[in-house]
Design a protein around this motif. Structure first.
Motif, PDB file in Angstrom:
ATOM      1  N   MET A 130       0.837  -1.196   0.000  1.00 50.94           N
ATOM      2  CA  MET A 130       0.000   0.000   0.000  1.00 50.94           C
ATOM      3  C   MET A 130       0.879   1.257   0.000  1.00 50.94           C
ATOM      4  O   MET A 130       0.621   2.203  -0.747  1.00 50.94           O
ATOM      5  N   LEU A 131       1.919   1.260   0.838  1.00 53.07           N
ATOM      6  CA  LEU A 131       2.828   2.404   0.885  1.00 53.07           C
ATOM      7  C   LEU A 131       3.530   2.587  -0.456  1.00 53.07           C
ATOM      8  O   LEU A 131       3.603   3.698  -0.988  1.00 53.07           O
ATOM      9  N   GLN A 132       4.026   1.498  -1.013  1.00 54.10           N
ATOM     10  CA  GLN A 132       4.757   1.572  -2.273  1.00 54.10           C
ATOM     11  C   GLN A 132       3.869   2.014  -3.430  1.00 54.10           C
ATOM     12  O   GLN A 132       4.328   2.748  -4.316  1.00 54.10           O
ATOM     13  N   SER A 133       2.628   1.611  -3.424  1.00 55.05           N
ATOM     14  CA  SER A 133       1.734   1.977  -4.532  1.00 55.05           C
ATOM     15  C   SER A 133       0.992   3.291  -4.290  1.00 55.05           C
ATOM     16  O   SER A 133       0.176   3.705  -5.112  1.00 55.05           O
ATOM     17  N   SER A 134       1.310   3.966  -3.200  1.00 52.98           N
ATOM     18  CA  SER A 134       0.653   5.238  -2.887  1.00 52.98           C
ATOM     19  C   SER A 134       1.157   6.358  -3.799  1.00 52.98           C
ATOM     20  O   SER A 134       2.174   6.220  -4.492  1.00 52.98           O
ATOM     21  N   ALA A 135       0.457   7.469  -3.756  1.00 49.06           N
ATOM     22  CA  ALA A 135       0.876   8.647  -4.520  1.00 49.06           C
ATOM     23  C   ALA A 135       2.258   9.108  -4.058  1.00 49.06           C
ATOM     24  O   ALA A 135       3.085   9.525  -4.871  1.00 49.06           O
ATOM     25  N   LEU A 136       2.504   9.013  -2.761  1.00 42.27           N
ATOM     26  CA  LEU A 136       3.825   9.382  -2.236  1.00 42.27           C
ATOM     27  C   LEU A 136       4.912   8.517  -2.855  1.00 42.27           C
ATOM     28  O   LEU A 136       5.930   9.029  -3.328  1.00 42.27           O
ATOM     29  N   GLY A 137       4.695   7.207  -2.872  1.00 44.88           N
ATOM     30  CA  GLY A 137       5.671   6.297  -3.479  1.00 44.88           C
ATOM     31  C   GLY A 137       5.917   6.627  -4.938  1.00 44.88           C
ATOM     32  O   GLY A 137       7.060   6.611  -5.410  1.00 44.88           O
ATOM     33  N   ASP A 138       4.849   6.944  -5.649  1.00 42.21           N
ATOM     34  CA  ASP A 138       4.966   7.286  -7.068  1.00 42.21           C
ATOM     35  C   ASP A 138       5.799   8.555  -7.260  1.00 42.21           C
ATOM     36  O   ASP A 138       6.689   8.600  -8.115  1.00 42.21           O
ATOM     37  N   VAL A 139       5.547   9.565  -6.452  1.00 42.88           N
ATOM     38  CA  VAL A 139       6.297  10.823  -6.564  1.00 42.88           C
ATOM     39  C   VAL A 139       7.770  10.602  -6.220  1.00 42.88           C
ATOM     40  O   VAL A 139       8.665  11.051  -6.938  1.00 42.88           O
ATOM     41  N   VAL A 140       8.031   9.907  -5.129  1.00 40.51           N
ATOM     42  CA  VAL A 140       9.421   9.698  -4.705  1.00 40.51           C
ATOM     43  C   VAL A 140      10.183   8.882  -5.745  1.00 40.51           C
ATOM     44  O   VAL A 140      11.356   9.147  -6.025  1.00 40.51           O
TER      45      VAL A 140
ATOM     46  N   ASN B 162       9.492   8.712  -9.055  1.00 41.43           N
ATOM     47  CA  ASN B 162       9.503   9.236 -10.424  1.00 41.43           C
ATOM     48  C   ASN B 162       9.892  10.699 -10.575  1.00 41.43           C
ATOM     49  O   ASN B 162      10.285  11.100 -11.664  1.00 41.43           O
ATOM     50  N   ALA B 163       9.759  11.504  -9.550  1.00 46.41           N
ATOM     51  CA  ALA B 163      10.139  12.918  -9.679  1.00 46.41           C
ATOM     52  C   ALA B 163      11.662  13.005  -9.632  1.00 46.41           C
ATOM     53  O   ALA B 163      12.310  12.371  -8.789  1.00 46.41           O
ATOM     54  N   ARG B 164      12.217  13.789 -10.496  1.00 48.13           N
ATOM     55  CA  ARG B 164      13.657  13.779 -10.753  1.00 48.13           C
ATOM     56  C   ARG B 164      14.534  13.955  -9.519  1.00 48.13           C
ATOM     57  O   ARG B 164      15.456  13.200  -9.310  1.00 48.13           O
ATOM     58  N   TYR B 165      14.299  14.949  -8.712  1.00 48.16           N
ATOM     59  CA  TYR B 165      15.212  15.243  -7.600  1.00 48.16           C
ATOM     60  C   TYR B 165      14.641  14.928  -6.219  1.00 48.16           C
ATOM     61  O   TYR B 165      15.291  15.199  -5.219  1.00 48.16           O
TER      62      TYR B 165
END
Length: 164
Positions: A11-21, A23-26
């Motif tokens: 759940m943590l890994q598939s969360s929006a937070l996980g996605d941002v961390v 995939n966002a460059r920096y």
């Protein structure tokens, strides 16, 4: 129990937070840097306080004075390190959790938390009796030794997670 843990990690890994961390460059390297700063704010004052309990360093500084100045900084560091740690974990929670160092890190984090609870709920309640003593009572010294050992192990295990 393991199924619940696996579900929470997914759940943590598939969360929006996980996605941002992930995939966002920096975001990941910035979080890592802030995490290290949080660890420094946590461990530096905590170790200084632990050394005072062990009678190392400024024995003329009362335990109450040391606690008043050092522990709030350490608490701020804990908040920063915990927040950024969860964010970093979210990027690859299942991979990190399966690493050999993960049980050590999380187990030592639990030990460190229990040590704080036992220390503050136990011997520290009578600090007024020994605050000026050059060396704290044995129970306080044991707590300091556990703290030093646990946080050192947490740092080592955390670094090992990066190489698994």
């Amino acid at each position: 129990m393991l199924d619940l843990l696996s579900s929470l990690l997914m759940m943590l890994q598939s969360s929006a937070l996980g996605d941002v961390v992930r995939n966002a460059r920096y975001v990941y390297p910035v979080l890592e840097a802030i995490h290290i700063l949080g660890i420094a704010l946590l461990v530096g004052p905590a170790f200084t306080f632990d050394f005072r309990l062990l009678g190392v360093g400024h024995r003329t500084v009362s335990v109450n004075t040391a606690a008043r100045y050092l522990l709030p900084v350490s608490h701020a560091g804990l908040a920063i390190a915990a927040t950024t740690g969860v964010a970093l974990l979210s990027a690859q929670a299942t991979v990190i959790a399966s690493a050999g160092a993960a049980p050590w890190k999380f187990g030592l984090l639990i030990l460190a938390g229990l040590n704080v609870a036992v220390f503050h709920g136990g011997i520290y309640r009578s600090v007024h009796k020994w605050t000026e003593a050059p060396v704290a009572p044995i129970a306080a010294r044991v707590g300091a030794a556990v703290s030093l050992t646990a946080w050192t192990g947490i740092i080592f295990a955390g670094r090992l997670l990066a190489y698994t």
